[in-house]
Design an enzyme around this catalytic site. Structure first.
Site, PDB file in Angstrom:
ATOM      1  N   GLY A 353      -8.187 -29.000 -27.667  1.00  0.00           N
ATOM      2  CA  GLY A 353      -9.352 -28.431 -27.008  1.00  0.00           C
ATOM      3  C   GLY A 353      -9.510 -26.965 -27.338  1.00  0.00           C
ATOM      4  N   GLY A 355     -11.176 -23.175 -25.534  1.00  0.00           N
ATOM      5  CA  GLY A 355     -11.806 -22.477 -24.430  1.00  0.00           C
ATOM      6  C   GLY A 355     -12.132 -21.061 -24.825  1.00  0.00           C
ATOM      7  N   PHE A 357     -10.573 -18.427 -24.264  1.00  0.00           N
ATOM      8  CA  PHE A 357      -9.426 -17.581 -24.590  1.00  0.00           C
ATOM      9  C   PHE A 357      -8.651 -18.075 -25.802  1.00  0.00           C
ATOM     10  CE2 PHE A 357     -10.204 -16.610 -20.142  1.00  0.00           C
ATOM     11  CZ  PHE A 357     -10.211 -15.232 -20.190  1.00  0.00           C
ATOM     12  N   GLY A 358      -9.039 -19.181 -26.380  1.00  0.00           N
ATOM     13  CA  GLY A 358      -8.334 -19.650 -27.555  1.00  0.00           C
ATOM     14  C   GLY A 358      -8.349 -21.161 -27.672  1.00  0.00           C
ATOM     15  N   GLU A 359      -7.511 -21.656 -28.595  1.00  0.00           N
ATOM     16  CA  GLU A 359      -7.463 -23.079 -28.890  1.00  0.00           C
ATOM     17  C   GLU A 359      -6.122 -23.656 -28.455  1.00  0.00           C
ATOM     18  OE1 GLU A 359      -7.986 -22.445 -33.029  1.00  0.00           O
ATOM     19  OE2 GLU A 359     -10.139 -22.836 -32.980  1.00  0.00           O
ATOM     20  N   ASP A 471      -8.899 -19.757  -9.432  1.00  0.00           N
ATOM     21  CA  ASP A 471      -9.769 -20.575 -10.281  1.00  0.00           C
ATOM     22  C   ASP A 471      -9.352 -22.041 -10.222  1.00  0.00           C
ATOM     23  OD1 ASP A 471     -11.949 -20.972 -11.920  1.00  0.00           O
ATOM     24  OD2 ASP A 471     -10.832 -20.664 -13.767  1.00  0.00           O
TER      25      ASP A 471
END
Length: 674
Positions: A353, A355, A357-359, A471
């Site tokens: 996946g 997002g 902030f990164g993979e 979160d």
């Protein structure tokens, strides 16, 4: 001389009595235990029967195999999938009977420490006992406990640390080449102080594996025990320890050679016999022996007392708080080559996946362990020192309902986080998909609700640091192979002081739909902010609908107002996901709806704490208060967007930054393993 003989016999018995009274103990000295791999068994199940059989038969089976004389034994009971693997390791200086006593005690004590967990590792001073529903792999350095003596070295600590390092490294080499994988040694530190060291591996390790395990354990000593009079590091497969008193039985390690047998008469002058009345009278002998004997008894008594006192000052990691394990950067760091090999150089085939902030990639370490690798983007904006500090912090959070951090890599511009691999993706993958919802029957949903509650309670109250997640949402609840929930993504978490109850921020972070009103509108956050998010999740799990998208359903403003309407009208079962109509517990469903509505009340003071939530979920006899109307602070999507127009947003679910539904700030490194 009957009186002299009687006195000497009395003296000998007194000394022996003193030594025996201090040298023997009723029970082995418990140090620490871990119930760890996140799986439990049902009472009266086949697994419990196999476990009870293993624990009851292990001492006799080991005795029949002469295992107590070697101090190591492993066995299995039952057949897959309910097979139980068990083993024990006794300290290498123990006698056969002492080893057997420790194992007997450990098998009786094990299920009291971990009543329903399928895995246990328990350490005593004298032995280690372990069982699991998985084959016990060696070498195993997945779990670690560090301990230290509270007393400091006062004379040249730097010199003492160097001596500890050199002694332990020499012992590691010696033990690796020893068939029993055990070694001890002592060195003089000062004229009045001696350093004693001990290292041991399980004998089934190869020489190289034993050496690697011991060196890894030794490398942890400076982080926990620098300048301390004693320290130890415990792995399942090896352990190291040093002290300034003799904590092991030297006589059982290197027995003295027997005296030579004299063939023939003794040489002249070797035996002196009294002649006539020449010699010392019995009264004189008593006058000489008595003060010496009294001093000897006092010496032995004081020595044993001081030795016991030194042991009592030994600081163990507190029972049940795995977050207090001493974690050092060296022990957590992976090299980039290992990560690239595990992920096939970050192959797209391994990608799980992506997002904001990164993979995230799936990887497999050389030992076969599956991992999730989070490769942070180059513009994540966090410095190397802050990154490393936060890694150590997150690594200390150890709970079955939290995703476990295994380590990190920091080389050049690469900032990489390594987590345990969680195979069933996240809750939202099942919950919001009409086809996959059916895989979440009520039993699984109820288990997920309970697991989430325990994980949040750990963050709020049971870990060493009070953590506010900020979160909590369905995409941050990962599911393991048994559909147990694991909370992930601490990228927005904040640490509270022990006495701190509330924080304020001008930069709102989190995901709308899960934010409490006092936080979204005024930037005020507390443990009750997470309680609110949990309540939203509970209602989503029951209904199978997403709160932030609920405005599209039946004309309702949001999920909370919809749930409140049915509760007020006495029709709470209308909330239940239609895929669950055939199999569910009505009492459990209504109970969970009640708890969910209590958690989303507008006034934070009216919301229960997570400790109370866990109590409510575990007991139907607890009388629940009537919920007040939920916090309905937005009436439409348009009003929601307009109300937040002055806030800086960053969408954490994609690489874009133009959707005003998630905002971000990263005081703790964000995690999102799969």
């Amino acid at each position: 001389m009957p009186s002299l003989k009687s006195f000497m016999l009395f003296l000998l018995l007194s000394i022996l009595s003193c030594l025996i009274s201090f040298a023997t103990a009723a029970d082995p000295a418990y140090r620490y235990h871990i119930c760890s791999n996140g799986t439990t068994f049902a009472r009266n199940s086949t697994y419990q029967s196999n476990l009870n059989l293993l624990l009851s038969s292990l001492p006799s089976t080991a005795s029949g195999n002469n295992a107590f004389s070697t101090g190591f034994f492993n066995t299995t009971v039952g057949q897959d999938p309910n097979r139980v693997y068990g083993m024990f390791l006794c300290r290498g200086d123990l006698t056969t009977s002492s080893c057997q006593d420790c194992v007997n005690f450990a098998t009786r004590n094990a299920t009291q420490r971990c009543p329903l967990e399928k895995e246990l590792i328990i350490w005593y001073d004298e032995c280690l006992l372990r069982y699991s529903n998985q084959p016990i792999s060696n070498p195993d350095r997945s779990r670690v406990v560090s301990m230290w003596n509270s007393q400091n070295i006062t004379t040249d600590p730097a010199k003492f640390n160097n001596l500890v390092g050199s002694l332990m490294n020499e012992l590691a080499t010696q033990a690796a080449d020893n068939p029993r994988k055990f070694a001890t040694r002592k060195e003089n530190y000062t004229a009045f102080q001696t350093l004693y060291g001990l290292v041991q591996c399980t004998p089934d390790l190869s020489s190289s594996d034993c050496n690697v395990c011991l060196l890894d354990a030794i490398s942890r000593l400076p982080g926990c025990c620098s300048g301390k009079q004693g320290g130890r590091v415990l792995y399942p497969s090896c352990n190291v320890r040093y002290e300034v008193y003799p904590f092991y039985n030297e006589s059982n390690i290197a027995a003295p050679a027997p005296p030579p047998v004299l063939l023939g008469p003794p040489p002249p002058g070797s035996v002196t016999e009294p002649k006539g009345k020449i010699g010392i009278s019995s009264s004189t002998i008593i006058e000489i022996v008595t003060p010496i004997s009294v001093l000897a008894v006092l010496f032995v008594t004081v020595f044993c007392f001081l030795r016991r006192r030194a042991k009592k000052k030994y600081n163990a990691v507190p029972e049940g708080n795995a977050d207090n394990e001493i974690t050092t950067l060296e022990s957590l760091q992976f090299d980039l080559g290992t990560i690239e090999l595990a992920t096939n150089r970050f192959s797209t085939d391994n990608k799980l996946g992506e997002g904001g902030f990164g993979e995230v990639y799936k990887g497999v370490l050389p030992n076969g362990e599956e991992i999730a690798v989070k490769r942070l983007s180059k513009n994540s904006g966090q410095g190397a020192e802050e990154f490393k500090n936060e890694v150590v912090l997150v690594a200390k959070l150890q709970h079955r309902n939290l995703v476990r951090l295994l380590g990190f890599c920091l080389e050049g511009e690469e900032k990489i986080l390594v987590y345990e691999f969680v195979p069933n993706k996240s809750l939202d993958y099942f919950l919001y998909d009409p086809k996959k919802q059916e895989q979440l029957n009520w039993s699984k949903r109820y288990k997920i609700i309970g697991g989430m509650a325990r994980g949040i309670l750990y963050l709020h109250e049971d870990s060493r640091l009070r953590i506010i997640h900020r979160d909590l949402k369905a995409s941050n609840i990962l599911l393991d192979a048994d559909m147990n929930p694991k909370i992930s993504d601490f990228g927005m978490a904040r640490i509270f002081g022990v006495d701190q109850t509330q924080g304020n921020t001008s930069r709102i972070v989190g995901t709308f739909g899960y934010m409490s009103p006092e936080y979204a509108m005024h930037g005020q956050f507390s443990v009750k902010s997470d309680v609110y998010s949990f309540g939203v999740l509970v209602l989503e799990i029951i209904t199978g609908k997403k709160n932030s998208d609920f405005y599209q359903t039946n004309g309702a403003g949001d999920l909370l107002s919809y749930a409140w309407k049915h509760w007020r009208d006495g029709t709470p079962m209308e909330l239940l996901d239609s895929t669950l109509r055939d199999s569910y517990s009505r009492n459990e469903v209504i109970h969970c709806i009640h708890v969910g509505l209590l958690c989303v009340q507008e006034d934070p003071a009216e919301r229960p704490s997570m400790a109370t939530v866990v109590l409510m979920l575990n007991s139907f006899s607890v009388t629940l208060p009537s919920p007040q109307q939920p916090a309905l602070f937005f009436s439409s999507r348009t009003e929601r967007i307009m109300s937040m127009k002055d806030i800086e947003y960053t969408d954490t679910s994609t690489s874009k930054s133009n959707m005003p539904w998630s905002v971000d700030e990263a005081p703790i490194t964000e995690v999102y393993p799969r």
